[in-house]
Scaffold this motif. Sequence first.
Motif, PDB file in Angstrom:
ATOM      1  N   HIS A  47       0.854  -1.190   0.000  1.00  0.00           N
ATOM      2  CA  HIS A  47       0.000   0.000   0.000  1.00  0.00           C
ATOM      3  C   HIS A  47       0.890   1.240   0.000  1.00  0.00           C
ATOM      4  O   HIS A  47       1.381   1.654   1.048  1.00  0.00           O
ATOM      5  N   LEU A  48       1.066   1.819  -1.156  1.00  0.00           N
ATOM      6  CA  LEU A  48       2.017   2.913  -1.308  1.00  0.00           C
ATOM      7  C   LEU A  48       1.389   4.277  -1.060  1.00  0.00           C
ATOM      8  O   LEU A  48       1.905   5.089  -0.299  1.00  0.00           O
ATOM      9  N   GLY A  49       0.280   4.564  -1.721  1.00  0.00           N
ATOM     10  CA  GLY A  49      -0.281   5.907  -1.717  1.00  0.00           C
ATOM     11  C   GLY A  49      -0.640   6.423  -0.347  1.00  0.00           C
ATOM     12  O   GLY A  49      -0.402   7.595  -0.025  1.00  0.00           O
ATOM     13  N   ALA A  50      -1.221   5.559   0.493  1.00  0.00           N
ATOM     14  CA  ALA A  50      -1.662   6.001   1.812  1.00  0.00           C
ATOM     15  C   ALA A  50      -0.485   6.445   2.665  1.00  0.00           C
ATOM     16  O   ALA A  50      -0.551   7.470   3.360  1.00  0.00           O
ATOM     17  N   GLY A  51       0.605   5.699   2.631  1.00  0.00           N
ATOM     18  CA  GLY A  51       1.779   6.070   3.410  1.00  0.00           C
ATOM     19  C   GLY A  51       2.412   7.358   2.937  1.00  0.00           C
ATOM     20  O   GLY A  51       2.834   8.194   3.743  1.00  0.00           O
TER      21      GLY A  51
END
Length: 636
Positions: A47-51
């Motif tokens: 999960h890239l975008g949330a971080g």
Amino acid sequence: MDRPVTPTLDRVKLPSDMKRLSDRELHALAGELRAETISAVSVTGGHLGAGLGVVELTVALHAVFDAPRDKIIWDVGHQCYPHKILTGRRDRIRTLRTEGGLSGFTKRSESPYDPFGAAHSSTSISAALGFAMAADLGGDPGDAVAVIGDGSMSAGMAFEAMNNAGALKRRLFVVLNDNEMSIAPPVGALSSYLSRLYAQAPFQEFKQAAKGMVSLLPEPLQEGARRAKEMLKGMTVGGTMFEELGFSYVGPIDGHDLDQLLPVLRTLKARATGPVLIHVITKKGKGYAPAEMAADRGHARAKFDVLTGEQKKTPSNAPSYTKVFAESLVREAESDSRIVGVTAAMPDGTGLDLFAGRFPKRMFDVGIAEQHAVTFSAGLAAGGMKPFCAIYSTFLQRGYDQVVHDVAIQRLPVRFAIDRAGLVGADGATHAGSFDTAFLANLPGFVVMAAADEAELVHMVATAAAHDEGPIAFRYPRGEGMGVEMPARGIPLQIGKGRVLQEGNRVAILSFGTRLSEVLKAAEALTARGLQPTIVDARFAKPLDRELILQLARHHEALITVEEGAVGGFGSHVAQLLAEEAVFDRGLKYRSMVLPDIFIDQASPETMYKVAGMNAPQIEAKVLETLGIGVVGLRT
């Protein structure tokens, strides 16, 4: 691979190291933390975008608060990769979501800096309030901080917790991370309300002084702020709804601007006495162009090239089960105007985005609100429609009371499309679809099916569309199908009837779901040893194919069931039937292969099923053990 140059981040092993950094150095730290997060996820996927959207917020929270004494709870936990890097896990960050590696979510057993596990949404405020009350009552000391996304705020549980927190008036910090987008674009009135709060940017500083910050200002300034607040009565003023729930409201503020974040958090940490909501505006995927430009802002990524953002996916000739479901539903809906789709903030994940593209007025994304999704579907069914309620197995658990009370008792024909059934790989135990067969098949009047392959799924969609006598569910796994020949159109199955795939002797294996492929591999190995089993695709856990099962029991020494679910499911219902019919009195040997009584950590699905004891060699071994035949005694 080349890793980013991170001289400031290299000095931070734990959050306490950040206390020695100047604000200017914290700015540098945020940039390096973002680069390290991108680099790590390019190796593991995840999960890239949330971080990326909470990098500055993560830095500010750890710079101001004192974790792990202060409890920072991330909601949903896939925001937590930067947090993990700053809390002593940087050396393992490139093991994210892999066997034996770091979880992709917060996990209590992994670190004292993860005070509460959060892989499902909307739980953080309830947990944080629990920590705050525990501190008051002599438990663990420290402040409690819930960081909750705007999508997570659409769930009723978040408002239940805020209502309780406002009434208790205990010191509590809720950071509303408003990125205008959860996994899918947020829907509903709450999203519109939050949008209006920051639509007039020049007005925000005045509203901030007039509203949430009033009680925190020095006394000489408080009277002027109160007068300003009175002037704004009758107008749409930011924070009104939250203040009615008993929270002091602060914001909106720029969640990527440390010059705003740090002084606000420091002031609140020093002076707040009751519950405070801090409204922070962020951008999912911030700082990485391929994520920012993606439709989902880089929500979930396979391994990718950092320079281009191109994902390194393994090509497959077989369609995904999710796509097969979606395309089958579209075909059914083309000839039946009463078919509608319902999902809870997962239109892409469930494939209903395809349905929405074809029938936009018949598709409903209700937000992260599984309970509402189920009862809304029940209302649609009672009103004469044919709702397909598509929810992941792990998330359907959240709407179980509604499944029982609003659907099953009233025998309403809601069609439950249960995606991500069985073990799901990198997301681990929190997202495993282990329990749906057990908790649905015990409900009177429910029909429960499991697809053995993608062709069977097509037929089960057609079966559900044609079934009007009560609730019906069909389950299918994550990922690609088996590559079988696909039918042009689904044909409704006869309810409660299985299919015999291979006639044999001595032992019959009944498979429920996609472990059938492993059962067939085991059958080949057994046949090579001179023992050909009968193989049955059960199709239905409820109602059972009583006639077929009793016939198998009469003509075989042993009966073995195999399913991708917990005890209490298909195998338990078969055992109940055999006991009622006194079959065991005639000497039948019966075994049930189910998921073990443990939560299985993330790994590849193949490895997870090996841990569960449900791959082909283990099925073969179970047959031999049941018949009491050693390998030495078998013909080759």
